[in-house]
Design a protein around this motif. Structure first.
Motif, PDB file in Angstrom:
ATOM      1  N   THR A   1     -46.883  -9.466 -37.029  1.00  0.00           N
ATOM      2  CA  THR A   1     -48.309  -8.814 -37.688  1.00  0.00           C
ATOM      3  C   THR A   1     -49.424  -9.182 -36.476  1.00  0.00           C
ATOM      4  O   THR A   1     -50.080  -8.267 -36.357  1.00  0.00           O
ATOM      5  N   ASN A   2     -49.368 -10.224 -35.821  1.00  0.00           N
ATOM      6  CA  ASN A   2     -50.304 -10.461 -34.755  1.00  0.00           C
ATOM      7  C   ASN A   2     -50.088  -9.686 -33.708  1.00  0.00           C
ATOM      8  O   ASN A   2     -51.102  -9.430 -32.742  1.00  0.00           O
ATOM      9  N   GLU A   3     -48.908  -9.362 -33.213  1.00  0.00           N
ATOM     10  CA  GLU A   3     -48.564  -8.123 -32.328  1.00  0.00           C
ATOM     11  C   GLU A   3     -49.281  -6.905 -32.492  1.00  0.00           C
ATOM     12  O   GLU A   3     -49.599  -6.108 -31.716  1.00  0.00           O
ATOM     13  N   LEU A   4     -49.155  -6.711 -33.974  1.00  0.00           N
ATOM     14  CA  LEU A   4     -49.578  -5.327 -34.407  1.00  0.00           C
ATOM     15  C   LEU A   4     -51.214  -5.475 -34.371  1.00  0.00           C
ATOM     16  O   LEU A   4     -51.749  -4.410 -33.962  1.00  0.00           O
ATOM     17  N   ALA A   5     -51.804  -6.555 -34.597  1.00  0.00           N
ATOM     18  CA  ALA A   5     -53.072  -6.900 -34.711  1.00  0.00           C
ATOM     19  C   ALA A   5     -53.589  -6.488 -33.104  1.00  0.00           C
ATOM     20  O   ALA A   5     -54.707  -5.701 -32.848  1.00  0.00           O
ATOM     21  N   LYS A   6     -52.846  -6.976 -32.146  1.00  0.00           N
ATOM     22  CA  LYS A   6     -53.432  -7.022 -30.769  1.00  0.00           C
ATOM     23  C   LYS A   6     -53.520  -5.333 -30.301  1.00  0.00           C
ATOM     24  O   LYS A   6     -54.296  -4.957 -29.813  1.00  0.00           O
ATOM     25  N   LEU A   7     -52.159  -4.704 -30.758  1.00  0.00           N
ATOM     26  CA  LEU A   7     -52.203  -3.101 -30.502  1.00  0.00           C
ATOM     27  C   LEU A   7     -53.553  -2.389 -31.296  1.00  0.00           C
ATOM     28  O   LEU A   7     -53.840  -1.502 -30.681  1.00  0.00           O
ATOM     29  N   LEU A   8     -53.923  -3.086 -32.135  1.00  0.00           N
ATOM     30  CA  LEU A   8     -54.885  -2.269 -32.841  1.00  0.00           C
ATOM     31  C   LEU A   8     -56.254  -2.879 -32.347  1.00  0.00           C
ATOM     32  O   LEU A   8     -57.499  -2.597 -32.980  1.00  0.00           O
TER      33      LEU A   8
END
Lengths: 159, 189
Positions: A69-76
């Motif tokens: 989820t935090n990799e997703l956060a970084k992408l966003l």
């Protein structure tokens, strides 16, 4: 760079304090299980009906979900998401960041409204934080020389 | 990040099997799961696609035994090898204590091995883990179009590293690799 994590050391006193807090919150919040884990997916403490084997698997998966989820956060463009929530027909799980290394997973049945789940997760998190800070800042218990040597000498016998 | 729990007298290490897609990472874990006694293994958790390719990771907790009153536990993980899951791969590597890099010996996988190894070192650098113990398993030594060992070692720059020749599907060097990496991670404590 994302910061190296050294060994995490837990003492008997730490666990006793955490167990006591969790037992109380289990009654107050009517949660099914409370699980404390680190970001690498290791189970630190658990309270409730969940077996140790299941809690170990839950910890690995919860940390994986959180990390992804935090990799997703970084992408966003977000530095980090601090909580993730999964809702099922019978069971809900709320996973939140307690400190930079530690996660709290609280499992409820479907009777608990989302607001109550968030309230209790935040309350448990707030109570556990000073214990974790004490753990991080207190005198560090190190493995003895005897243990280190034993590990080197005896590891072959374990296979 | 090894976990030393004095309350339960336990030390837990996280070991990740890394490598390109279809190189045999899950096969290593499955062999370990089938081989070790029931009482020392936990649940084998696998998050796979419908075609049984690893989507997120496989996870197997193992209890090795007791040394000086401390239970030694390993948390074994695999990563998805496919290029598509680059970020997932990185997330599984977080706080790792040791790595078994599983390379595919087939010549047509040469580029995948190199790319995946570079990807691993980049991720370790991002997590500031440059000195993590790594051992290498050159897997699938029983398939027809394999590269000679020397060439593979040169290709992946493995001279002087811990290298094992494996056929994970029939268990060749699987337990030796597990033992090798365990020896390395405990030496770092």
């Amino acid at each position: 760079m994302e910061g190296q994590l050294s060994s995490l050391v837990i003492t008997k006193e730490d666990i006793e304090t955490i167990d006591e807090l969790f037992s109380q919150y289990l009654v107050d919040s009517q949660a099914k299980d409370i699980i404390l884990l680190n970001k690498s997916g290791e189970l630190l403490a658990k309270s409730g009906m969940v077996t140790r084997d299941s809690a170990i698997a839950v910890s690995a998966l919860a940390a994986g979900v959180f990390s992804a989820t935090n990799e997703l956060a970084k992408l966003l463009g977000e530095r980090e998401f601090t909580l993730t929530f999964h809702q099922g027909k019978e069971t809900n799980i709320h996973i939140s960041l307690v400190d930079p290394l530690i996660l709290l997973a609280v499992i409820f049945d479907n009777k608990a409204p989302i607001g109550a789940i968030r309230f209790w997760a935040k309350k448990i998190s707030g109570s556990i934080k000073p214990v974790l800070e004490k753990m991080a800042s207190g005198p560090r218990q190190e493995p003895s020389q005897d243990l280190r040597k034993g590990l080197q000498d005896e590891i072959d016998n374990l296979f | 990040m090894s976990l030393i729990d004095f309350s339960k007298s336990e030390i837990t290490f996280k070991v990740v099997y890394y490598g390109p897609a279809m190189s045999g990472k899950t096969t290593n874990l499955s062999w370990i799961f089938r081989t070790i006694p029931e009482k020392v293994k936990g649940q084998f958790t696998s998050i796979a696609t419908e075609t049984e390719r690893t989507l997120f990771f496989d996870f197997l907790p193992v209890e090795l035994g007791t040394v000086k009153g401390f239970k030694i536990r390993l948390s074994l993980y695999t990563v998805p090898g496919q290029e598509l899951y680059k970020l997932t791969r990185k997330s599984v590597l977080k706080s790792v204590d040791g790595i078994v890099f599983v390379a595919d010996s087939n010549r047509d996988r040469r580029e995948d091995n190199v790319k995946n190894l570079e990807d691993m070192f980049k991720n370790l650098a991002d997590y500031e883990l440059p000195d993590i113990p790594i051992i290498y398993q050159l897997n699938k030594r029983d398939t027809p179009a394999i590269m000679p060992v020397g060439e593979l070692i040169d290709d992946l720059q493995l001279k002087g590293k811990h290298v094992y020749l494996g056929i994970a599907s029939s268990g060749v060097s699987v337990m030796e690799c597990l033992k090798g990496i365990t020896r390395e991670v405990v030496s770092k404590i």
